[in-house]
Write a protein that holds these residues in place. Sequence first.
Motif, mmCIF file in Angstrom:
data_model
loop_
_atom_site.group_PDB
_atom_site.id
_atom_site.type_symbol
_atom_site.label_atom_id
_atom_site.label_comp_id
_atom_site.label_asym_id
_atom_site.label_seq_id
_atom_site.Cartn_x
_atom_site.Cartn_y
_atom_site.Cartn_z
ATOM 1 N N ALA A 198 0.847 -1.200 0.000
ATOM 2 C CA ALA A 198 0.000 0.000 0.000
ATOM 3 C C ALA A 198 0.878 1.244 0.000
ATOM 4 O O ALA A 198 1.866 1.322 0.740
ATOM 5 N N VAL A 199 0.498 2.191 -0.865
ATOM 6 C CA VAL A 199 1.212 3.458 -0.933
ATOM 7 C C VAL A 199 1.006 4.218 0.382
ATOM 8 O O VAL A 199 -0.078 4.163 0.971
ATOM 9 N N GLY A 200 2.062 4.900 0.843
ATOM 10 C CA GLY A 200 1.926 5.702 2.062
ATOM 11 C C GLY A 200 3.278 6.002 2.672
ATOM 12 O O GLY A 200 4.309 5.577 2.155
ATOM 13 N N SER A 201 3.244 6.752 3.763
ATOM 14 C CA SER A 201 4.457 7.072 4.530
ATOM 15 C C SER A 201 4.357 6.391 5.885
ATOM 16 O O SER A 201 3.413 6.654 6.636
ATOM 17 N N TYR A 202 5.302 5.514 6.160
ATOM 18 C CA TYR A 202 5.240 4.711 7.376
ATOM 19 C C TYR A 202 6.477 4.979 8.220
ATOM 20 O O TYR A 202 7.603 4.874 7.722
ATOM 21 N N PRO A 203 6.285 5.308 9.505
ATOM 22 C CA PRO A 203 7.453 5.577 10.345
ATOM 23 C C PRO A 203 8.216 4.299 10.696
ATOM 24 O O PRO A 203 7.604 3.241 10.879
ATOM 25 N N PHE A 204 9.531 4.393 10.753
ATOM 26 C CA PHE A 204 10.332 3.340 11.388
ATOM 27 C C PHE A 204 11.099 3.983 12.527
ATOM 28 O O PHE A 204 11.403 5.176 12.489
ATOM 29 N N TYR A 205 11.363 3.193 13.574
ATOM 30 C CA TYR A 205 11.946 3.797 14.772
ATOM 31 C C TYR A 205 12.519 2.729 15.691
ATOM 32 O O TYR A 205 12.293 1.526 15.501
ATOM 33 N N CYS A 206 13.264 3.190 16.670
ATOM 34 C CA CYS A 206 13.744 2.335 17.764
ATOM 35 C C CYS A 206 12.770 2.520 18.918
ATOM 36 O O CYS A 206 12.489 3.630 19.327
ATOM 37 N N ARG A 207 12.255 1.387 19.448
ATOM 38 C CA ARG A 207 11.267 1.507 20.526
ATOM 39 C C ARG A 207 11.913 1.481 21.907
ATOM 40 O O ARG A 207 11.223 1.484 22.931
ATOM 41 N N ASN A 208 13.247 1.417 21.964
ATOM 42 C CA ASN A 208 13.902 1.285 23.269
ATOM 43 C C ASN A 208 13.885 2.590 24.061
ATOM 44 O O ASN A 208 13.720 3.668 23.513
ATOM 45 N N ARG A 209 14.123 2.405 25.330
ATOM 46 C CA ARG A 209 14.093 3.519 26.263
ATOM 47 C C ARG A 209 15.173 3.216 27.299
ATOM 48 O O ARG A 209 15.356 2.070 27.689
ATOM 49 N N LEU A 210 15.887 4.224 27.717
ATOM 50 C CA LEU A 210 16.951 4.023 28.696
ATOM 51 C C LEU A 210 16.368 4.294 30.080
ATOM 52 O O LEU A 210 16.105 5.448 30.434
ATOM 53 N N LEU A 211 16.142 3.238 30.826
ATOM 54 C CA LEU A 211 15.501 3.354 32.137
ATOM 55 C C LEU A 211 14.239 4.188 32.040
ATOM 56 O O LEU A 211 13.362 3.874 31.259
ATOM 57 N N PHE A 212 14.139 5.265 32.815
ATOM 58 C CA PHE A 212 12.909 6.051 32.774
ATOM 59 C C PHE A 212 13.088 7.304 31.924
ATOM 60 O O PHE A 212 12.282 8.223 31.952
ATOM 61 N N LEU A 213 14.155 7.333 31.192
ATOM 62 C CA LEU A 213 14.427 8.517 30.380
ATOM 63 C C LEU A 213 13.615 8.483 29.095
ATOM 64 O O LEU A 213 12.880 7.542 28.826
ATOM 65 N N GLU A 214 13.807 9.505 28.326
ATOM 66 C CA GLU A 214 13.122 9.638 27.045
ATOM 67 C C GLU A 214 13.420 8.433 26.164
ATOM 68 O O GLU A 214 14.518 7.876 26.219
ATOM 69 N N ASN A 215 12.455 8.016 25.358
ATOM 70 C CA ASN A 215 12.743 6.888 24.480
ATOM 71 C C ASN A 215 13.599 7.342 23.289
ATOM 72 O O ASN A 215 13.711 8.529 22.998
ATOM 73 N N HIS A 216 14.197 6.352 22.644
ATOM 74 C CA HIS A 216 15.147 6.670 21.576
ATOM 75 C C HIS A 216 14.457 7.342 20.391
ATOM 76 O O HIS A 216 15.048 8.170 19.710
ATOM 77 N N ARG A 217 13.182 6.946 20.169
ATOM 78 C CA ARG A 217 12.456 7.567 19.058
ATOM 79 C C ARG A 217 12.356 9.072 19.263
ATOM 80 O O ARG A 217 12.513 9.851 18.328
ATOM 81 N N GLY A 218 12.091 9.470 20.511
ATOM 82 C CA GLY A 218 11.983 10.888 20.834
ATOM 83 C C GLY A 218 13.305 11.620 20.693
ATOM 84 O O GLY A 218 13.348 12.845 20.637
#
Length: 137
Positions: A106-126
């Motif tokens: 399907a045509v479109g724009s799909y995000p790819f990302y890292c879902r990890n997070r370092l302890l309680f800090l911001e996640n890698h995607r952010g």
Amino acid sequence: MKASVTCLVFCLGLAGYSHADVAPDETVYRATRAADGVQHVRIEGGAYFFKPNRVIVKLNVPVELTVSVGRSVIPHTFVIQAPEAGIVVDESLSSQPRSIRFTPTAVGSYPFYCRNRLLFLENHRGKDMEGVLDVVE
Ligand SMILES: [Cu+2]
């Protein structure tokens, strides 16, 4: 005198761009169908980026993504959740390249990302460890 002013401006410009903490600008890779009929794409990850971070592939042509990260103690992943386009990926990454195969339906724009997070800090995607897969006709 004029030459030294030009150099000064130029050199300051370069220094500005080499700042290591700044996320890399958009890097685009447009895949083409190789002799084997597959669109081969290489994506390199790290703390915190994917390069290229915009990948353009053709609809209904098989894709082989080869994804790896540089040597790092921080674990990373590669995720695409686009079942509507036949693309569901959730892989742990290492310095050993990993191949992921799918055919976008399907045509479109799909995000790819890292879902990890370092302890309680911001996640890698952010922290800019994300990109966009564009599926085009
Ligand atoms: Cu990560």
